[in-house]
Design a protein around this motif. Structure first.
Motif, PDB file in Angstrom:
ATOM      1  N   UNK A  54      23.330  22.680 -13.145  1.00  0.00           N
ATOM      2  CA  UNK A  54      22.991  24.066 -13.475  1.00  0.00           C
ATOM      3  C   UNK A  54      21.832  24.039 -14.463  1.00  0.00           C
ATOM      4  N   UNK A  55      20.729  24.663 -14.071  1.00  0.00           N
ATOM      5  CA  UNK A  55      19.513  24.695 -14.885  1.00  0.00           C
ATOM      6  C   UNK A  55      19.327  26.126 -15.391  1.00  0.00           C
ATOM      7  N   UNK A  56      19.329  26.295 -16.698  1.00  0.00           N
ATOM      8  CA  UNK A  56      19.075  27.598 -17.318  1.00  0.00           C
ATOM      9  C   UNK A  56      17.789  27.491 -18.123  1.00  0.00           C
ATOM     10  N   UNK A  57      16.931  28.487 -17.983  1.00  0.00           N
ATOM     11  CA  UNK A  57      15.746  28.505 -18.833  1.00  0.00           C
ATOM     12  C   UNK A  57      15.432  29.917 -19.287  1.00  0.00           C
ATOM     13  N   UNK A  58      14.772  29.989 -20.416  1.00  0.00           N
ATOM     14  CA  UNK A  58      14.301  31.251 -20.957  1.00  0.00           C
ATOM     15  C   UNK A  58      13.031  31.004 -21.740  1.00  0.00           C
ATOM     16  N   UNK A  59      12.036  31.834 -21.502  1.00  0.00           N
ATOM     17  CA  UNK A  59      10.760  31.730 -22.221  1.00  0.00           C
ATOM     18  C   UNK A  59      10.262  33.131 -22.539  1.00  0.00           C
ATOM     19  N   UNK A  60       9.303  33.203 -23.429  1.00  0.00           N
ATOM     20  CA  UNK A  60       8.564  34.434 -23.687  1.00  0.00           C
ATOM     21  C   UNK A  60       7.102  34.173 -23.371  1.00  0.00           C
ATOM     22  N   UNK A  81       9.128  15.719 -10.484  1.00  0.00           N
ATOM     23  CA  UNK A  81       7.816  15.984  -9.908  1.00  0.00           C
ATOM     24  C   UNK A  81       7.829  16.762  -8.606  1.00  0.00           C
ATOM     25  N   UNK A  82       9.017  17.102  -8.085  1.00  0.00           N
ATOM     26  CA  UNK A  82       9.136  17.858  -6.841  1.00  0.00           C
ATOM     27  C   UNK A  82       9.497  19.301  -7.148  1.00  0.00           C
ATOM     28  N   UNK A  83       8.728  20.239  -6.616  1.00  0.00           N
ATOM     29  CA  UNK A  83       9.000  21.654  -6.813  1.00  0.00           C
ATOM     30  C   UNK A  83      10.312  22.020  -6.136  1.00  0.00           C
ATOM     31  N   UNK A  84      11.259  22.626  -6.907  1.00  0.00           N
ATOM     32  CA  UNK A  84      12.554  23.002  -6.334  1.00  0.00           C
ATOM     33  C   UNK A  84      12.838  24.503  -6.408  1.00  0.00           C
ATOM     34  N   UNK A  85      12.098  25.245  -7.227  1.00  0.00           N
ATOM     35  CA  UNK A  85      12.330  26.687  -7.329  1.00  0.00           C
ATOM     36  C   UNK A  85      11.102  27.359  -7.926  1.00  0.00           C
ATOM     37  N   UNK A  86      10.826  28.591  -7.458  1.00  0.00           N
ATOM     38  CA  UNK A  86       9.722  29.388  -7.989  1.00  0.00           C
ATOM     39  C   UNK A  86      10.212  30.807  -8.229  1.00  0.00           C
ATOM     40  N   UNK A  87       9.876  31.345  -9.382  1.00  0.00           N
ATOM     41  CA  UNK A  87      10.157  32.755  -9.675  1.00  0.00           C
ATOM     42  C   UNK A  87       8.824  33.416  -9.995  1.00  0.00           C
ATOM     43  N   UNK A  88       8.530  34.523  -9.319  1.00  0.00           N
ATOM     44  CA  UNK A  88       7.276  35.244  -9.523  1.00  0.00           C
ATOM     45  C   UNK A  88       7.561  36.543 -10.265  1.00  0.00           C
ATOM     46  N   UNK A 129      18.454  31.229 -13.841  1.00  0.00           N
ATOM     47  CA  UNK A 129      19.416  30.150 -13.615  1.00  0.00           C
ATOM     48  C   UNK A 129      19.227  29.647 -12.196  1.00  0.00           C
ATOM     49  N   UNK A 130      19.279  28.330 -12.039  1.00  0.00           N
ATOM     50  CA  UNK A 130      19.153  27.705 -10.731  1.00  0.00           C
ATOM     51  C   UNK A 130      20.162  26.571 -10.661  1.00  0.00           C
ATOM     52  N   UNK A 165       9.677  22.767 -16.442  1.00  0.00           N
ATOM     53  CA  UNK A 165       9.295  24.140 -16.148  1.00  0.00           C
ATOM     54  C   UNK A 165       7.803  24.290 -16.412  1.00  0.00           C
ATOM     55  N   UNK A 166       7.100  24.852 -15.433  1.00  0.00           N
ATOM     56  CA  UNK A 166       5.668  25.094 -15.557  1.00  0.00           C
ATOM     57  C   UNK A 166       5.391  26.571 -15.321  1.00  0.00           C
TER      58      UNK A 166
END
Length: 110
Positions: free
Chosen positions: A17-23, A44-51, A69-70, A84-85
């Motif tokens: 379970x991957x949780x992230x939060x940024x401003x 190094x492999x893209x697994x999820x994108x949020x736009x 969350x992913x 996260x990029x």
């Protein structure tokens, strides 16, 4: 730009379970708009994108909180690095951009 990174020891087929939060902090002039992609990578492999897209009419420093969350499935027994990029895919009247309050957490379910 890479904004957060962390590692975890995993076993094949573990759920992670991957949780992230940024401003996102943007200095804008009047009538601004932007679209940003938050891209999550495992080793190094893209697994999820949020736009996310935003716009406004007032010149100011804009702070925008984004969280997600992913749940990933580990493909192998290894130590995996999650990163996260943030990529701006469109921007109008943005003077500068940065990321503050970076958080990236992993929970491995065995």
């Amino acid at each position: 730009m890479a904004v957060a990174s962390t590692t975890a020891s995993v076993i094949t087929d573990n759920n992670v379970k991957v949780d992230y939060g940024i401003d996102l902090q943007n200095v804008t002039t009047a009538d601004y708009s932007y679209t940003a992609e938050l891209r999550l990578y495992r080793d190094g492999t893209l697994i999820d994108t949020r736009t996310s897209s935003f716009s406004g009419s007032v010149a100011a420093t804009q702070n925008t909180a984004i969280a997600n969350t992913y749940v990933d499935t580990a493909p192998a027994t290894t130590t995996s690095t999650y990163q996260l990029r943030v990529i701006y895919t469109a921007a109008t009247n943005i003077t500068s951009a940065s990321v503050i309050n970076r958080n990236l957490n992993l929970i491995v379910f065995q």
